[in-house]
Design a protein around this motif. Sequence first.
Motif, PDB file in Angstrom:
ATOM      1  N   UNK A 177      25.828  -7.525   2.606  1.00  0.00           N
ATOM      2  CA  UNK A 177      25.977  -9.172   2.763  1.00  0.00           C
ATOM      3  C   UNK A 177      26.960  -9.552   3.835  1.00  0.00           C
ATOM      4  N   UNK A 178      26.718 -10.200   4.632  1.00  0.00           N
ATOM      5  CA  UNK A 178      27.676 -10.714   5.682  1.00  0.00           C
ATOM      6  C   UNK A 178      27.986 -12.166   5.395  1.00  0.00           C
ATOM      7  N   UNK A 179      29.584 -12.145   5.600  1.00  0.00           N
ATOM      8  CA  UNK A 179      30.205 -13.467   5.560  1.00  0.00           C
ATOM      9  C   UNK A 179      31.141 -13.435   6.412  1.00  0.00           C
ATOM     10  N   UNK A 180      31.387 -14.702   6.988  1.00  0.00           N
ATOM     11  CA  UNK A 180      32.363 -15.301   8.098  1.00  0.00           C
ATOM     12  C   UNK A 180      33.806 -15.621   7.499  1.00  0.00           C
ATOM     13  N   UNK A 181      34.743 -15.122   8.148  1.00  0.00           N
ATOM     14  CA  UNK A 181      36.159 -15.266   7.663  1.00  0.00           C
ATOM     15  C   UNK A 181      36.579 -16.712   8.092  1.00  0.00           C
ATOM     16  N   UNK A 182      37.103 -17.457   7.203  1.00  0.00           N
ATOM     17  CA  UNK A 182      37.605 -18.787   7.726  1.00  0.00           C
ATOM     18  C   UNK A 182      39.077 -18.550   8.206  1.00  0.00           C
ATOM     19  N   UNK A 183      39.470 -19.843   8.374  1.00  0.00           N
ATOM     20  CA  UNK A 183      40.807 -19.975   9.060  1.00  0.00           C
ATOM     21  C   UNK A 183      41.980 -19.248   8.318  1.00  0.00           C
ATOM     22  N   UNK A 243      39.576 -15.715   4.843  1.00  0.00           N
ATOM     23  CA  UNK A 243      38.754 -15.416   3.625  1.00  0.00           C
ATOM     24  C   UNK A 243      37.655 -15.517   4.104  1.00  0.00           C
ATOM     25  N   UNK A 244      36.643 -14.571   3.400  1.00  0.00           N
ATOM     26  CA  UNK A 244      35.066 -14.730   3.428  1.00  0.00           C
ATOM     27  C   UNK A 244      34.616 -14.424   2.165  1.00  0.00           C
ATOM     28  N   UNK A 245      33.670 -15.418   1.960  1.00  0.00           N
ATOM     29  CA  UNK A 245      32.778 -15.626   0.594  1.00  0.00           C
ATOM     30  C   UNK A 245      31.462 -15.435   0.659  1.00  0.00           C
ATOM     31  N   UNK A 246      30.778 -14.722  -0.028  1.00  0.00           N
ATOM     32  CA  UNK A 246      29.379 -14.382  -0.226  1.00  0.00           C
ATOM     33  C   UNK A 246      28.695 -14.465  -1.335  1.00  0.00           C
ATOM     34  N   UNK A 295      32.468 -10.035   8.432  1.00  0.00           N
ATOM     35  CA  UNK A 295      33.181  -9.490   7.184  1.00  0.00           C
ATOM     36  C   UNK A 295      31.460  -8.966   6.713  1.00  0.00           C
ATOM     37  N   UNK A 296      31.584  -8.035   6.036  1.00  0.00           N
ATOM     38  CA  UNK A 296      30.414  -7.254   5.302  1.00  0.00           C
ATOM     39  C   UNK A 296      30.776  -6.860   3.778  1.00  0.00           C
ATOM     40  N   UNK A 297      29.967  -7.323   2.911  1.00  0.00           N
ATOM     41  CA  UNK A 297      30.214  -6.779   1.694  1.00  0.00           C
ATOM     42  C   UNK A 297      29.177  -5.791   1.148  1.00  0.00           C
ATOM     43  N   UNK A 298      29.548  -4.814   0.654  1.00  0.00           N
ATOM     44  CA  UNK A 298      28.471  -3.778   0.151  1.00  0.00           C
ATOM     45  C   UNK A 298      28.559  -3.495  -1.309  1.00  0.00           C
ATOM     46  N   UNK A 299      27.444  -4.013  -1.935  1.00  0.00           N
ATOM     47  CA  UNK A 299      27.532  -3.849  -3.498  1.00  0.00           C
ATOM     48  C   UNK A 299      26.721  -2.545  -4.085  1.00  0.00           C
ATOM     49  N   UNK A 300      27.448  -1.425  -4.300  1.00  0.00           N
ATOM     50  CA  UNK A 300      26.784  -0.394  -4.874  1.00  0.00           C
ATOM     51  C   UNK A 300      25.480  -0.043  -3.467  1.00  0.00           C
ATOM     52  N   UNK A 301      24.494   0.538  -3.913  1.00  0.00           N
ATOM     53  CA  UNK A 301      23.390   0.757  -3.093  1.00  0.00           C
ATOM     54  C   UNK A 301      22.086  -0.122  -3.592  1.00  0.00           C
ATOM     55  N   UNK A 302      22.588  -1.053  -4.417  1.00  0.00           N
ATOM     56  CA  UNK A 302      21.230  -2.054  -4.845  1.00  0.00           C
ATOM     57  C   UNK A 302      20.430  -2.724  -3.782  1.00  0.00           C
ATOM     58  N   UNK A 303      21.288  -3.102  -2.681  1.00  0.00           N
ATOM     59  CA  UNK A 303      20.419  -4.078  -1.713  1.00  0.00           C
ATOM     60  C   UNK A 303      21.055  -4.031  -0.611  1.00  0.00           C
ATOM     61  N   UNK A 304      20.811  -4.747   0.559  1.00  0.00           N
ATOM     62  CA  UNK A 304      21.518  -4.806   1.801  1.00  0.00           C
ATOM     63  C   UNK A 304      22.866  -5.306   1.798  1.00  0.00           C
TER      64      UNK A 304
END
Length: 457
Positions: free
Chosen positions: A12-18, A21-24, A1-10
């Motif tokens: 953010x990748x997170x792994x789905x749990x069972x 859900x993914x938390x970053x 899972x990847x999170x993109x916040x506006x264009x401020x930064x690269x």
Amino acid sequence: MSFIVSSDGPPVTATLNASGQATAVVPATFSAGVHQAVAVYNGDSNYQGSSSGLAPVTVTAAATSTTVAATPNPSDPGQTVTVCAQVTATTPGAGIQTGSVVFTGAGSLTHTVALDAMGRACFDSATLVSGTISAAYSGQGCFKPSNGSVAVTVQPGSTCDITVTPPAGTVTVGQPTTLTATVTCNGVPVPNAVVTFHSNGAPIGFAITNASGVATGTATFTTPGTNIVTATVIAAGAPCPCTNVTSGPVTVTVQQASTCSIVLSPPSGTVTVGQPTTLTATVTCNGLPVPNATVTFNSNGAPIGSATTNASGQATGTVTFTTPGANSVTATVTAAGTSCFCTSVTSAPVTVTVQPSGTGTLKALPACYTLVFPPLPWAFARATLTATGAAPGATITFHSGGANGPVLCTAVADTNGNATCVANLTVVQIASGYTATTPVPGGFLTSSSTLTPCIIS
């Protein structure tokens, strides 16, 4: 899972749990404000990819604190002081702050300094004054503004002071005068300081301060009238910068030197070796009598007696001469309690003829004269002169007036020591009296007597 916040930064990748859900964690590099975030699922072998709708993410600026320090503190006037402000993020905020700090303070202090890589801003100053220095951090990006302050103390500088005390009493040209100056450093006495006294700009004396900071010296003024007196420190081992510090001027009025005089009166009558003789001297200061002055009488340079002046300034003493013949007699003031500088003042010499001691006493007897008719210039009157007490066979010389006057006649003493002769007198000589003299070893015996008109009965 990847999170993109506006264009401020690269992304953010997170792994789905069972539970799917993914938390970053969003990086701290995002600026404060509202950002739009989207979650993108790339899919796998069983599920197709998908993306979420836009969701707002609010990044709040971190609070900061600003601390200020001054080194050294307290400081001395003119000393360089380093003032630094340290800006720090307040938890949970983190990171290195950027931007600048504005310093303000007493004495119109204003400095703007950029923060360095450690979040610190510093400046140096040698012109600080006592008071509070404030540091204002304006904030930058994700960091809020903050303020700090520090109280600085600049100690008062060392103050050296020298004060001249006006001399007490009358100051007279040529007479020693006591001058006093006091040296202090911030009000504390300065010992062992060398002080020079000046009058009208010229040095007249110096002294060294004691433990109380007081320098007492003796000076002699040479100029009558108004004298401007100052004192200058020319050396001092105090923490104060005292060298070359000069006092305020003091006006000293200097009186013209008083004139002391001593006059010796010649002794009256015959002065004989070994016999008491009265001498009198008169001491005056500017014409006024000087009482209680000690006077020493000298004969041929050697002291022969002393006396103290009375209220009229007269000193009368009894002395005894030891040398026959001409004695040069003087009187000297050896001590005087007066404003006049009388000590060591000596009278003009007086010549005293001292008769030698001997057997018998020569005595001139009163004589009378008769007028000559017709009178002659050299024989206006005639008198029989008589002396007794001479050595038998001695020559007696009769003089008009004193022993050094014109010779009137001579005679040889008979076996009884008496001598008589007739003398012709001028009109002047009848009023002068006469003196009989006879030589003895070491000098002459003398005796004077009167001439009066003969009374014819």
